[in-house]
Design a protein around this motif. Structure first.
Motif, mmCIF file in Angstrom:
data_model
loop_
_atom_site.group_PDB
_atom_site.id
_atom_site.type_symbol
_atom_site.label_atom_id
_atom_site.label_comp_id
_atom_site.label_asym_id
_atom_site.label_seq_id
_atom_site.Cartn_x
_atom_site.Cartn_y
_atom_site.Cartn_z
ATOM 1 N N ARG A 168 45.650 20.275 -6.998
ATOM 2 C CA ARG A 168 45.153 19.569 -6.131
ATOM 3 C C ARG A 168 44.583 20.147 -4.713
ATOM 4 N N TYR A 169 45.501 20.935 -4.451
ATOM 5 C CA TYR A 169 45.175 21.961 -3.272
ATOM 6 C C TYR A 169 44.358 23.119 -3.728
ATOM 7 N N GLY A 170 43.499 23.099 -4.639
ATOM 8 C CA GLY A 170 42.652 24.083 -5.282
ATOM 9 C C GLY A 170 43.235 25.471 -5.686
ATOM 10 N N PHE A 171 44.647 25.478 -5.926
ATOM 11 C CA PHE A 171 45.322 26.816 -6.171
ATOM 12 C C PHE A 171 45.161 27.072 -7.686
ATOM 13 N N VAL A 172 44.848 28.343 -8.079
ATOM 14 C CA VAL A 172 44.788 28.678 -9.444
ATOM 15 C C VAL A 172 46.022 29.292 -9.930
ATOM 16 N N GLU A 173 46.292 29.173 -11.258
ATOM 17 C CA GLU A 173 47.328 29.636 -11.999
ATOM 18 C C GLU A 173 47.131 31.167 -12.499
ATOM 19 N N TYR A 174 48.250 32.011 -12.126
ATOM 20 C CA TYR A 174 48.301 33.394 -12.774
ATOM 21 C C TYR A 174 49.832 33.454 -13.266
ATOM 22 N N GLU A 175 50.025 34.793 -13.760
ATOM 23 C CA GLU A 175 51.137 34.888 -14.291
ATOM 24 C C GLU A 175 51.167 36.533 -14.451
ATOM 25 N N GLY A 176 52.652 37.289 -14.121
ATOM 26 C CA GLY A 176 52.540 38.604 -14.448
ATOM 27 C C GLY A 176 53.592 38.905 -15.709
ATOM 28 N N PRO A 177 54.004 40.090 -15.558
ATOM 29 C CA PRO A 177 54.895 40.600 -16.908
ATOM 30 C C PRO A 177 56.276 40.085 -16.253
ATOM 31 N N ILE A 178 57.338 39.956 -17.338
ATOM 32 C CA ILE A 178 58.613 39.639 -16.966
ATOM 33 C C ILE A 178 59.203 41.043 -16.780
ATOM 34 N N LEU A 179 58.902 42.027 -17.259
ATOM 35 C CA LEU A 179 59.233 43.457 -17.024
ATOM 36 C C LEU A 179 58.540 43.976 -16.072
ATOM 37 N N GLU A 180 59.098 44.778 -15.208
ATOM 38 C CA GLU A 180 58.369 45.775 -14.494
ATOM 39 C C GLU A 180 58.921 47.109 -14.105
ATOM 40 N N PRO A 181 58.254 48.020 -13.741
ATOM 41 C CA PRO A 181 58.952 49.336 -13.277
ATOM 42 C C PRO A 181 60.146 48.728 -12.144
ATOM 43 N N THR A 182 61.244 49.486 -12.365
ATOM 44 C CA THR A 182 62.380 49.358 -11.239
ATOM 45 C C THR A 182 61.834 49.669 -9.908
ATOM 46 N N ALA A 183 61.135 50.525 -9.604
ATOM 47 C CA ALA A 183 60.535 51.137 -8.360
ATOM 48 C C ALA A 183 59.794 50.195 -7.580
ATOM 49 N N LEU A 184 59.018 49.141 -8.297
ATOM 50 C CA LEU A 184 58.282 48.102 -7.686
ATOM 51 C C LEU A 184 59.212 47.445 -6.867
ATOM 52 N N TYR A 185 60.367 47.010 -7.308
ATOM 53 C CA TYR A 185 61.353 46.378 -6.433
ATOM 54 C C TYR A 185 61.824 47.074 -5.427
ATOM 55 N N GLN A 186 62.119 47.970 -5.843
ATOM 56 C CA GLN A 186 62.776 49.367 -4.804
ATOM 57 C C GLN A 186 61.755 49.444 -3.668
ATOM 58 N N ARG A 187 60.615 49.584 -3.859
ATOM 59 C CA ARG A 187 59.578 49.844 -2.680
ATOM 60 C C ARG A 187 59.637 48.775 -1.831
ATOM 61 N N LYS A 188 59.950 47.367 -2.281
ATOM 62 C CA LYS A 188 59.640 46.412 -1.529
ATOM 63 C C LYS A 188 61.041 46.070 -0.669
ATOM 64 N N SER A 189 62.248 46.098 -1.428
ATOM 65 C CA SER A 189 63.585 45.803 -0.894
ATOM 66 C C SER A 189 64.453 46.934 -0.806
ATOM 67 N N GLY A 190 64.301 48.213 -1.141
ATOM 68 C CA GLY A 190 65.237 49.215 -0.955
ATOM 69 C C GLY A 190 65.831 49.455 -2.203
ATOM 70 N N ALA A 191 66.748 50.635 -2.132
ATOM 71 C CA ALA A 191 67.093 51.147 -3.418
ATOM 72 C C ALA A 191 68.167 50.562 -3.826
ATOM 73 N N GLU A 192 68.971 49.546 -2.880
ATOM 74 C CA GLU A 192 70.261 48.858 -3.212
ATOM 75 C C GLU A 192 69.831 47.865 -3.926
ATOM 76 N N ILE A 193 68.519 47.281 -4.215
ATOM 77 C CA ILE A 193 68.264 45.947 -4.961
ATOM 78 C C ILE A 193 68.901 46.244 -6.309
ATOM 79 N N VAL A 194 68.908 47.521 -6.921
ATOM 80 C CA VAL A 194 69.238 47.625 -8.455
ATOM 81 C C VAL A 194 70.711 46.741 -8.587
ATOM 82 N N ASN A 195 71.592 46.767 -7.703
ATOM 83 C CA ASN A 195 72.715 46.341 -7.908
ATOM 84 C C ASN A 195 72.715 44.777 -8.498
ATOM 85 N N GLN A 196 71.397 44.048 -8.109
ATOM 86 C CA GLN A 196 71.594 42.716 -8.591
ATOM 87 C C GLN A 196 70.106 42.501 -9.603
#
Lengths: 417, 417
Positions: free
Chosen positions: B35-63
């Protein structure tokens, strides 16, 4: 420069047009399954690796995304749904009336060489009947699979269902003196026969005391070889879909766990690909969950069917229409007088609460630019809010006609267009 | 006895009733976003771990559920979608008109202690506007989140949106002589203030040259502290939804990547849980994808909202209705004369092709047992095919009334009921 991240090989990004195409496939799967009275379920994407080894043997780990989790459990991203289904059905079998008619739409993972029609990740529709040993259950699944294909827009010219019967082959083997482990070896020879040099097949058969001629005669006997297939064909003919079905005993489907009729959907003309496949597997719920439960089912992946849809004009036209609809809106509000921002916001809220898909500009823009954005959004109508407010103009973006109305009459005016 | 398999801790089986409840939540998410004119997309369930470390720091791997794949890549099951979104938007930013209004519904994984409202696996709705730095984009997301809650059946009595502005805090810190890394440390103190003993907070503030009184005065200044919040509130009031919103500067949301207005939905009365949250993050697309792109967004998980729906009568009634509808059928065909099996099969096919959800018995059963199955299936009508065929009887299972018709008039007769 910062390192650029890439999608992992064999995995997909679904940008909006690809996501809308995916959703079209999901919606057909779901809609047709519901028409047949199937209910949706889903299992976890991560399961104990042992679950898959129990069904398929230890070597399955070679094609799994498997790893020890932080609690030292051997876990795997699921390569298929059937073991989960067997676990779930066995765990709560007393809670449900039999037969269960269950379907699921989910994502699966296999560490394989990725190629056209096969990724390391794919979606799959799974559709199963549990707790019913009548061949009418097999026929019901075949009828459903035919209606799936028709709902995608395929016709008799595009696909066939090939049916066979593993029991007929087991009976044949037994009649011809093949016994015990020999039967499994024999079924594997038949399964690979079409892709194996004739001499080699003849040698393998000779080792079992059989000849190619015997096999060919049996395959030629077709539906005569199986009472189950006769009953299935009679039922499908009564439903008016018998002409979509061919008996082809050369199909045995490699997987060891099938125990009766098996079938596959294949496309004709475009490359004879298998689009879906399944059959009866009356032993698996016992093997996984320790509960006796007859079962049959089939699965269809998203990749081959989507390729086939895109190569076939009528199904592709349905897909393209769904892709357009999944990304377009109904109304674009053009703010012709920046002083009326609040009025435009209120109007957008009214339209959206009425379920009308509405876009508004989020930053100041010249009016021609806003109309351009309206065109590109796929909106059917532009609603112009300007200095004449509370008079607003509705422009039909298809035929350029315009009418004027007031806020309280806007929804009615739009619905009357 | 065979080993019984269990669902992994923190993972869920979705039996049909739970899956229908999940689908209800998905449908509301999707419907309101569209209704708000948004369109749906989706990404992969598996990604390189480095993608999450870039955003959140190395310690993200603990979770993370992270592991080396068979190709020796460090990969992770995704804990969130925003880094993927930033990667995708940056990769194809030239292909799309700005602003992007994108939403996604998908599954996420975090290796955490599982507890009520938090599993190791959960679904999440993500909704983002990229390429627009106007505060109207922030207001649009807040309005959308309010309409989501209303579409679930919640009212003003059930929830509020708390808004704050990270920039206002950064300005405050700067005005008071806090600089550089001190600003980040300061924001963390404010973020944890409500859950930290007062003395400890006072000590932490003193180390930065600040006092509790200064902080409290600033929080009390409310909307006066931020021009952005003033503009957002004005827009939301114009939309008629201002009464759902409270300025609460004590919210800063822990995540370091927010750069402007932030907000969260929280329930009032049931336990003050955060149901959803988000804000502006203008640096992330640059950090992940090397492209400057303003961005704001929010996410809502499925677990807290579903708990809250189940605890609130009106939303729960909507959910229960959807769960019933997701598992029921329209017609159950009762085969009163086994000799008419083929006629019943043909009739079922006709109804299903017309989009009518139809069940048929798959094995012989006595007529009263079939009527019992019809009742339990949730069907509105039983269609009785017996020796009188081609005359068939339609029994309305709600009021027990019956009419008779012929196959060619069946669909019309059902639709007229």
């Amino acid at each position: 420069m910062a390192q650029r991240f890439q999608t992992l090989p064999g995995f997909r990004d679904f940008f909006p047009d690809e996501c809308a195409a995916r959703n079209h496939v999901f919606e057909i799967w779901r809609k047709v399954a519901r028409r047949y009275g199937f209910v949706e379920y889903e299992g976890p994407i991560l399961e104990p690796t042992a679950l898959y080894q129990r069904k398929s043997g230890a070597e399955i780990v070679n094609q799994l995304f498997c790893f020890p989790d932080k609690g030292e459990r051997d876990v795997s991203m699921r390569p298929e749904l059937t073991p989960t289904l067997a676990r779930m059905a066995a765990a709560r079998q007393r809670d449900f009336r039999k037969p269960l008619r269950w379907f699921s739409i989910g994502q699966f993972f296999r560490y394989e060489k990725h190629q056209k029609g096969r990724g390391r990740e794919f979606y799959q529709f799974n559709c199963d009947i549990l707790g019913e040993d009548s061949v009418l259950a097999d026929a019901e699944l075949i009828a459903l699979s035919i209606d799936l294909m028709r709902a995608f827009g395929f016709t008799e010219a595009d696909f066939r269902i090939r049916v066979s019967d593993r029991n007929a082959w087991v009976d044949f083997a037994t009649r011809n003196g093949v016994e015990g482990d020999g039967v499994t070896a024999f079924l594997q020879v038949i399964d690979k026969m079409e892709r194996t040099p004739e001499e080699k097949v003849a040698g393998q058969l000779a080792a079992l005391g059989l000849t190619l001629e015997l096999i060919r005669d049996f395959i030629a006997s077709g539906v005569e070889a199986s009472e189950a297939l006769q009953a299935i064909l009679a039922d499908l003919s009564a439903r008016g879909v018998g002409h979509f079905v061919e008996v082809d005993l050369s199909i045995v489907r490699g997987l060891a766990y099938y125990t009766g009729p098996v079938f596959e959907i294949f496309d004709i003309g475009k490359g004879m690909r298998a689009v879906a496949g399944g059959g009866r597997y009356d032993q698996l719920v016992q093997l996984i969950g320790g509960v006796e439960m007859a079962a049959c089912g089939f699965a269809m992946g998203d990749m081959v069917i989507t390729d086939l849809i895109r190569e076939t004009p009528a199904p592709n036209a349905l897909l393209e229409a769904a892709v357009r609809d999944g990304q377009s809106v109904d109304v674009y509000i053009v703010l012709a007088d920046p002083g009326k921002q609040a009025e435009a916001a209120a109007l957008a809220q009214t339209l959206r609460l009425a379920g009308i898909r509405t876009l508004t500009p989020l930053a100041p823009a010249k009016v021609p630019k806003q109309f351009q954005a309206a065109e590109q959004s796929g909106a059917s109508f532009a609603v112009v809010v300007g200095s004449e407010y509370p008079e607003v103009t509705i422009r039909n973006l298809r035929d350029r006609s315009e009418i004027t109305t007031r806020p309280e009459g806007l929804i009615e005016a739009l619905q009357g267009q």
